[in-house]
Design an enzyme around this catalytic site. Structure first.
Site, PDB file in Angstrom:
ATOM      1  N   SER A  66       0.864  -1.178  -0.048  1.00 54.68           N
ATOM      2  CA  SER A  66       0.009   0.114  -0.037  1.00 54.68           C
ATOM      3  C   SER A  66       0.913   1.371   0.056  1.00 54.68           C
ATOM      4  O   SER A  66       1.992   1.176   0.333  1.00 54.68           O
ATOM      5  CB  SER A  66      -0.988  -0.166   1.178  1.00 54.68           C
ATOM      6  OG  SER A  66      -1.803  -0.975   1.406  1.00 54.68           O
TER       7      SER A  66
HETATM    8  N1  SAM Z   1      -0.642  -4.669   4.267  1.00 56.95           N
HETATM    9  C1  SAM Z   1       0.099  -5.165   3.072  1.00 56.95           C
HETATM   10  C2  SAM Z   1       1.268  -4.562   3.151  1.00 56.95           C
HETATM   11  O1  SAM Z   1       1.914  -3.968   3.693  1.00 56.95           O
HETATM   12  O2  SAM Z   1       2.194  -5.037   2.212  1.00 56.95           O
HETATM   13  C3  SAM Z   1      -0.898  -4.426   1.842  1.00 56.95           C
HETATM   14  C4  SAM Z   1      -1.215  -5.565   1.132  1.00 56.95           C
HETATM   15  S1  SAM Z   1      -2.214  -5.475  -0.099  1.00 56.95           S
HETATM   16  C5  SAM Z   1      -2.657  -3.833  -0.366  1.00 56.95           C
HETATM   17  C6  SAM Z   1      -3.904  -6.541   0.200  1.00 56.95           C
HETATM   18  C7  SAM Z   1      -3.329  -8.039   0.548  1.00 56.95           C
HETATM   19  O3  SAM Z   1      -4.649  -8.530   1.001  1.00 56.95           O
HETATM   20  C8  SAM Z   1      -2.925  -8.769  -0.448  1.00 56.95           C
HETATM   21  O4  SAM Z   1      -1.954  -9.335  -0.340  1.00 56.95           O
HETATM   22  C9  SAM Z   1      -4.088  -9.610  -0.776  1.00 56.95           C
HETATM   23  O5  SAM Z   1      -3.914 -11.070  -1.080  1.00 56.95           O
HETATM   24  C10 SAM Z   1      -4.741  -9.596   0.730  1.00 56.95           C
HETATM   25  N2  SAM Z   1      -5.917 -10.478   0.926  1.00 56.95           N
HETATM   26  C11 SAM Z   1      -7.192 -10.200   0.030  1.00 56.95           C
HETATM   27  N3  SAM Z   1      -8.213 -10.867   0.439  1.00 56.95           N
HETATM   28  C12 SAM Z   1      -7.744 -11.391   1.628  1.00 56.95           C
HETATM   29  C13 SAM Z   1      -8.564 -12.168   2.720  1.00 56.95           C
HETATM   30  N4  SAM Z   1      -9.721 -12.649   2.640  1.00 56.95           N
HETATM   31  N5  SAM Z   1      -7.852 -12.805   3.651  1.00 56.95           N
HETATM   32  C14 SAM Z   1      -6.528 -12.379   3.831  1.00 56.95           C
HETATM   33  N6  SAM Z   1      -5.512 -11.647   2.899  1.00 56.95           N
HETATM   34  C15 SAM Z   1      -6.280 -11.037   1.863  1.00 56.95           C
END
Ligand code: SAM
Length: 218
Positions: A66
């Site tokens: 992000s």
């Molecule tokens: N917090 C992260 C970082 O610091 O890099 C940002 C990650 S990205 C914007 C959002 C993440 O949410 C992705 O890696 C995606 O695979 C994950 N995601 C989406 N749906 C999810 C779920 N139901 N449970 C866990 N992770 C999920």
């Protein structure tokens, strides 16, 4: 990485902190954490020169790390205190989890893609951050360790996942972007009592989708 590179990254981190403060981030503990966590270690080395730009960057599996402002804003809205138990949904690169660890929270983090789970686990370990991680559907929360003082969802949800609300401690905050696939409003829910919740809405953001039982269907 040479000492000179490390000095350059340190300088860029300090500039990013100034930029975040100028964009309205006020919590000094959040800013201090940004000053320390090496964002360049959480992305592909080919992108490391862009690590301290205030922008989202691609990681594996079509996901993103992000934008720093977004991470800072979500963390600020969580009102993290030392020793708070925080659950993160969407570990992704591991960067947000490192910021929370740096703020001395006890961190639990769930990632749906096994590959990102493995990769983030290895980087966080190399950097000496200690937290609990698992791979799975974060919309279900992590009941074994509930309740949490804070829950942060780092992917865009169609609705507030009820499982997560139910895993909040009284006085705890759930910070979750809610909307359609194009745009989401940042929502903060505070649990007032066993069955009373207060909801506030903040500005709009754009996240990758939250996919799961209480998120978008795959
Ligand atoms: N917090 C992260 C970082 O610091 O890099 C940002 C990650 S990205 C914007 C959002 C993440 O949410 C992705 O890696 C995606 O695979 C994950 N995601 C989406 N749906 C999810 C779920 N139901 N449970 C866990 N992770 C999920």
């Amino acid at each position: 990485m040479t000492d000179q590179n490390e000095r350059i990254f340190k300088k860029r981190r300090a500039m990013l902190v100034e930029e975040l403060a100028s964009k309205g981030i006020r919590d000094s503990r959040v800013l201090q954490a940004f000053d320390v966590v090496p964002r360049h270690r959480f992305i592909d080395s080919a992108l490391s020169l862009r690590a301290y730009e205030d922008s989202a960057l691609p990681i594996e599996m079509g996901q993103t790390i992000s934008q720093p402002f977004t991470v800072a804003r979500q963390t600020e809205l969580l009102e993290v205190k030392e020793g708070h138990k925080i659950l993160e949904i969407g570990t992704g690169s591991g960067y947000q989890a490192a910021i929370l660890c740096e703020m001395k929270a006890t961190v639990y983090s769930i990632e749906r893609h096994p590959k990102l789970y493995e990769r983030s686990k290895s980087i966080l370990q190399q950097l000496g951050y200690r937290l609990m991680q698992k791979s799975g559907d974060g919309t279900l929360g992590w009941r074994a360790y509930a309740p949490y003082d804070g829950i942060v969802v780092t992917a865009g949800a169609p609705v507030v996942p009820d499982n997560l609300k139910q895993q909040l401690a009284i006085g705890g905050h759930l910070v979750v972007p809610v909307g359609d696939e194009e745009k989401q409003l940042m929502v903060r829910i505070c649990r007032i009592s066993e069955d009373e919740f207060k909801e506030e809405t903040f500005s709009s953001f754009k996240f990758v989708p939250l996919i799961g039982k209480q998120g978008w269907q795959q």
